[in-house]
Design a protein around this motif. Structure first.
Motif, PDB file in Angstrom:
ATOM      1  N   ALA A  16       6.492 -58.120 -81.747  1.00 18.12           N
ATOM      2  CA  ALA A  16       7.209 -58.648 -79.979  1.00 18.12           C
ATOM      3  C   ALA A  16       6.512 -57.922 -79.741  1.00 18.12           C
ATOM      4  O   ALA A  16       5.960 -58.492 -78.093  1.00 18.12           O
ATOM      5  CB  ALA A  16       8.862 -58.033 -79.898  1.00 18.12           C
ATOM      6  N   ALA A  17       5.716 -57.057 -79.567  1.00 18.71           N
ATOM      7  CA  ALA A  17       4.493 -56.063 -78.895  1.00 18.71           C
ATOM      8  C   ALA A  17       3.518 -56.844 -78.365  1.00 18.71           C
ATOM      9  O   ALA A  17       3.303 -57.210 -77.778  1.00 18.71           O
ATOM     10  CB  ALA A  17       4.160 -54.405 -79.603  1.00 18.71           C
ATOM     11  N   ILE A  18       2.897 -58.281 -79.192  1.00 17.01           N
ATOM     12  CA  ILE A  18       2.238 -59.111 -79.035  1.00 17.01           C
ATOM     13  C   ILE A  18       2.252 -60.179 -78.589  1.00 17.01           C
ATOM     14  O   ILE A  18       1.977 -61.945 -78.738  1.00 17.01           O
ATOM     15  CB  ILE A  18       1.119 -58.920 -80.756  1.00 17.01           C
ATOM     16  CG1 ILE A  18       1.989 -60.108 -81.787  1.00 17.01           C
ATOM     17  CG2 ILE A  18       0.512 -57.590 -81.203  1.00 17.01           C
ATOM     18  CD1 ILE A  18       1.487 -60.099 -82.793  1.00 17.01           C
ATOM     19  N   GLY A  19       3.626 -60.025 -78.230  1.00 19.21           N
ATOM     20  CA  GLY A  19       3.904 -61.750 -77.840  1.00 19.21           C
ATOM     21  C   GLY A  19       5.403 -62.361 -78.312  1.00 19.21           C
ATOM     22  O   GLY A  19       5.139 -63.384 -77.319  1.00 19.21           O
ATOM     23  N   TRP A  20       5.308 -62.624 -79.410  1.00 21.63           N
ATOM     24  CA  TRP A  20       6.966 -63.360 -80.166  1.00 21.63           C
ATOM     25  C   TRP A  20       8.227 -63.343 -79.142  1.00 21.63           C
ATOM     26  O   TRP A  20       8.423 -61.808 -79.512  1.00 21.63           O
ATOM     27  CB  TRP A  20       6.568 -62.864 -81.713  1.00 21.63           C
ATOM     28  CG  TRP A  20       5.438 -63.744 -82.508  1.00 21.63           C
ATOM     29  CD1 TRP A  20       3.851 -63.614 -82.040  1.00 21.63           C
ATOM     30  CD2 TRP A  20       5.507 -64.637 -83.605  1.00 21.63           C
ATOM     31  NE1 TRP A  20       3.394 -63.894 -83.569  1.00 21.63           N
ATOM     32  CE2 TRP A  20       4.481 -64.456 -83.761  1.00 21.63           C
ATOM     33  CE3 TRP A  20       6.825 -65.349 -84.107  1.00 21.63           C
ATOM     34  CZ2 TRP A  20       3.973 -65.006 -85.391  1.00 21.63           C
ATOM     35  CZ3 TRP A  20       6.510 -65.606 -85.655  1.00 21.63           C
ATOM     36  CH2 TRP A  20       5.161 -66.231 -85.796  1.00 21.63           C
ATOM     37  N   THR A  21       8.398 -64.088 -79.180  1.00 20.73           N
ATOM     38  CA  THR A  21       9.723 -63.785 -78.803  1.00 20.73           C
ATOM     39  C   THR A  21      11.202 -64.295 -79.059  1.00 20.73           C
ATOM     40  O   THR A  21      10.638 -64.241 -80.130  1.00 20.73           O
ATOM     41  CB  THR A  21      10.330 -65.531 -77.475  1.00 20.73           C
ATOM     42  OG1 THR A  21       9.874 -66.384 -78.885  1.00 20.73           O
ATOM     43  CG2 THR A  21       9.173 -65.989 -76.620  1.00 20.73           C
TER      44      THR A  21
END
Ligand SMILES: Nc1ncnc2c1ncn2[C@@H]1O[C@H](COP(=O)(O)OP(=O)(O)O)[C@@H](O)[C@H]1O
Ligand SMILES: [Mg+2]
Lengths: 372, 235
Positions: A279-284
């Motif tokens: 999540a932190a690296i941008g996975w929805t």
């Protein structure tokens, strides 16, 4: 690296757990294939066995439970023969009997003047004569280790093998044929047959065949007229077998999907931080959930592949067992395999939905710092 | 707050609060903060003062219980919207590195790019460049467990930079590192700052590191108690 790299590493990281889960799925898929394959195989050999012997219609007792429990009075025979368009009828007695106290085979009796004898192709020997002779299908003979001139016991009576029959059909291969009167006597069913095989005058159109069928049906309210293809499938016994096979195999697939859900739940609860990182690296959330589902699907695919092998193996083992000689034949079609795999791939992802939802339920900050 | 004639601030908190345990713990209390493009900001304060919470809310890792959060002039809400912004525009660096143990160094970096850069060759090239640039090119096939703390943090920085973000957010990036390694990591970030117009927000306990930033925001008990620019620094 691709989208499947991470789920695959996670499966590989827990070898024992993943292997057990995959085996669970494999057993379910294998059972589905073996059970469905064997019941279908039986049905298939019935259908084609009846078709192969040159008959167009089968007249049986109305709503009979099984092929062998059907009983039709011999009075009906001449009436069927009198229906316009009918070339010949032949009464047939059918039974399952124990042979040499070890195998169960189909035994059938045909009248001496039956047109059915013409379709019996003998590899060796001659048709049965007298009171204690049978013709044996080649594969049953092979399974029992018998040849022409040998003796087999059926219903505690000794029968001499007068000939061996060739046929393209499993049913005929796995059958013993004797004279009608002999079998009626042996079963204590005089003046009744299991069914009548009806041959139509040639040539005939489909419309004409339907007319004749109606004529046959009008002979008695106690009979069913079916064509050879639909005959076996219409019997209650077959429907029951089919239903049992379906229910058992679907239950196993359901159980295996619970196994998948459980494995995924364990797996994701150990890796809460990983999902926080994603999540932190941008996975929805949807993409993160997809990873969990992919992990479940991968286990299901692996299990399916192993399960197909397992199912085919089980099917052959069962059909090789002498007790089933001549009754159960393996029958593997892509449709059965596709059904098994289809169910697994439908139920597997469904079982992954809850673990997947769990993963994205907590905020990323809590997930990444190991809170729940 | 944004003046009409300015370009919008990159990140902005308006009266943001965050409480836990049904209000028993107030991690952040009515905090308002604007981070302009290209700023180099230190966030300081005693532990438990709400620094991490502030950063998390600024990047959508956490939703505030009150107040509004803006990114590039737009109010952002919802996990998916925040995830898309983080993917393309924000890079994260944490004290505990947070690498995925089952993936190699190169894969950990590439993981951040899977949805952003579709061509595998382009991803591989970018990963190779970044790892070389950060001096860990020879570690690409190793797993995080095999690396030293400093090396792990370099991997994390490479991952944060993978999608060429506009902002780097670092939560005590040197907190787990020895002095020498800390100096190297900070030097890396400052080098990045010099060679691009990237915005950096860094939480730190280290007064030396804080003193090098253009601006220092101080938190106590969830309140922003000071917000000072270093002399001679223009916004
Ligand atoms: N998920 C949480 N649940 C309960 N309390 C939390 C949670 N996250 C942070 N806190 C509390 O909020 C306060 C601020 O935490 P944090 O932002 O991590 O501070 P800092 O980063 O400055 O050390 C602390 O008292 C902490 O215990
Ligand atoms: Mg903190």
């Amino acid at each position: 690296m691709n989208l499947l790299t991470l789920p695959w590493r996670n499966i590989a990281a827990q070898k024992v757990r993943s292997t057990l889960t995959v085996l669970g799925i494999a057993v379910a898929v294998g059972a589905f294939i073996a059970l469905t394959g064997l019941t279908r195989g039986m049905q298939y050999s019935f259908d084609h066995g009846l078709g192969d012997i040159g008959a167009d219609y089968v007249v049986s007792q109305r709503n009979t439970y099984s092929l062998t429990s059907s009983s039709v009075s011999e009075d009906i025979g001449p009436k069927l023969a009198a229906v316009p368009g009918v070339a010949a009828v032949s009464g047939v007695v059918l039974s399952v009997t124990e042979v040499d106290n070890e195998a169960n085979i189909f035994v059938t009796g045909w009248p001496d003047d039956s047109f059915l004898w013409q379709s019996l192709k003998l590899a060796s020997g001659r048709p049965p004569q007298g009171d204690r002779e049978v013709v044996l299908g080649q594969s049953v003979a092979r399974a029992l280790g018998k040849g022409v001139g040998d003796t087999i016991s059926m219903q505690y009576e000794d029968f001499r093998i007068s000939g061996l029959a060739v046929s393209t059909s499993v049913f005929n291969q796995n059958i013993a044929v004797t004279r009608l009167a002999v079998l009626q006597d042996m079963l204590g069913r005089p003046s009744a047959v299991s069914l009548y095989q009806v041959r139509l005058e040639r040539p005939f159109t489909p419309e004409r065949a339907e007319e004749i069928r109606a004529g046959l049906a009008a002979v008695s309210p106690l009979i069913d007229v079916s064509n050879s293809e639909e005959f076996a499938g219409n019997m209650q016994f077959e429907k029951t077998m089919d239903a049992v096979a379906k229910v058992v195999s679907l239950l196993m697939i359901l159980a295996s999907s619970i196994l998948v859900a459980n494995t995924l739940l364990m797996s994701v609860s150990e890796r809460g931080q990983e999902f926080g990182i994603l999540a932190a690296i941008g996975w929805t959330p949807a993409r993160v959930r997809m990873l969990v589902v992919a992990e479940g699907v991968m286990m299901c695919v692996l299990g399916s592949v192993i399960g197909i092998g397992l199912g085919v193996f089980a099917m052959y083992v069962v059909s090789w067992m002498r007790i089933f000689a001549g009754l159960l034949e393996p029958y593997l079609t892509t449709a059965i395999v596709a059904q098994a795999v289809g169910w697994v791939l439908l139920v597997g992802p469904l079982s992954a939905l809850y673990p997947a939802w769990r993963v994205t339920r907590i905020p990323p900050s809590a997930a990444i710092r190991g809170q729940r | 707050m944004t003046e009409p004639n300015e370009t919008p601030a990159l990140a902005e908190l308006r009266h943001c609060s965050r409480s836990f345990d049904r209000g028993r713990i107030v991690a952040l209390n009515d905090a308002s903060l604007t981070i302009g493009r290209g700023e180099y900001v230190a966030v300081t304060g005693p532990s438990g003062s709400g620094k991490s919470t502030l950063l998390d809310i600024m990047c959508g890792l956490e939703e505030p219980t009150g107040g509004e959060v803006f990114f590039d002039g737009r109010r952002v809400r919802g996990r998916a919207s925040w995830a898309r912004i983080r993917a393309a525009r924000i890079g994260f660096v944490f004290q505990s590195f947070y690498l995925i143990p089952s993936l190699t160094v190169a894969e950990n970096v590439e993981l951040a790019m899977l949805w952003q850069t579709k061509a595998p060759a382009a991803r591989a090239a970018r990963v190779a460049d970044l790892l070389d640039q950060l001096g860990i090119g020879d570690r690409r096939g190793q797993y995080p467990m095999q690396l030293s703390g400093g090396e792990r943090q370099r991997v994390a920085i490479a991952r944060a930079l993978a999608n060429r973000p506009e902002m780097i957010v670092a939560d005590e990036p040197t907190g787990s590192l020895d002095t020498q390694t800390s100096v190297e990591i900070i030097a890396l970030l400052e080098e990045l700052k010099r060679t691009s117009d990237i915005t950096i927000v860094i939480v730190t306990h280290n007064p030396d590191i804080a003193a090098r930033c253009d601006r220092q925001v101080s938190l106590v008990d969830g309140h922003i108690v000071a917000d000072e620019r270093r002399q001679g620094v223009q916004t």
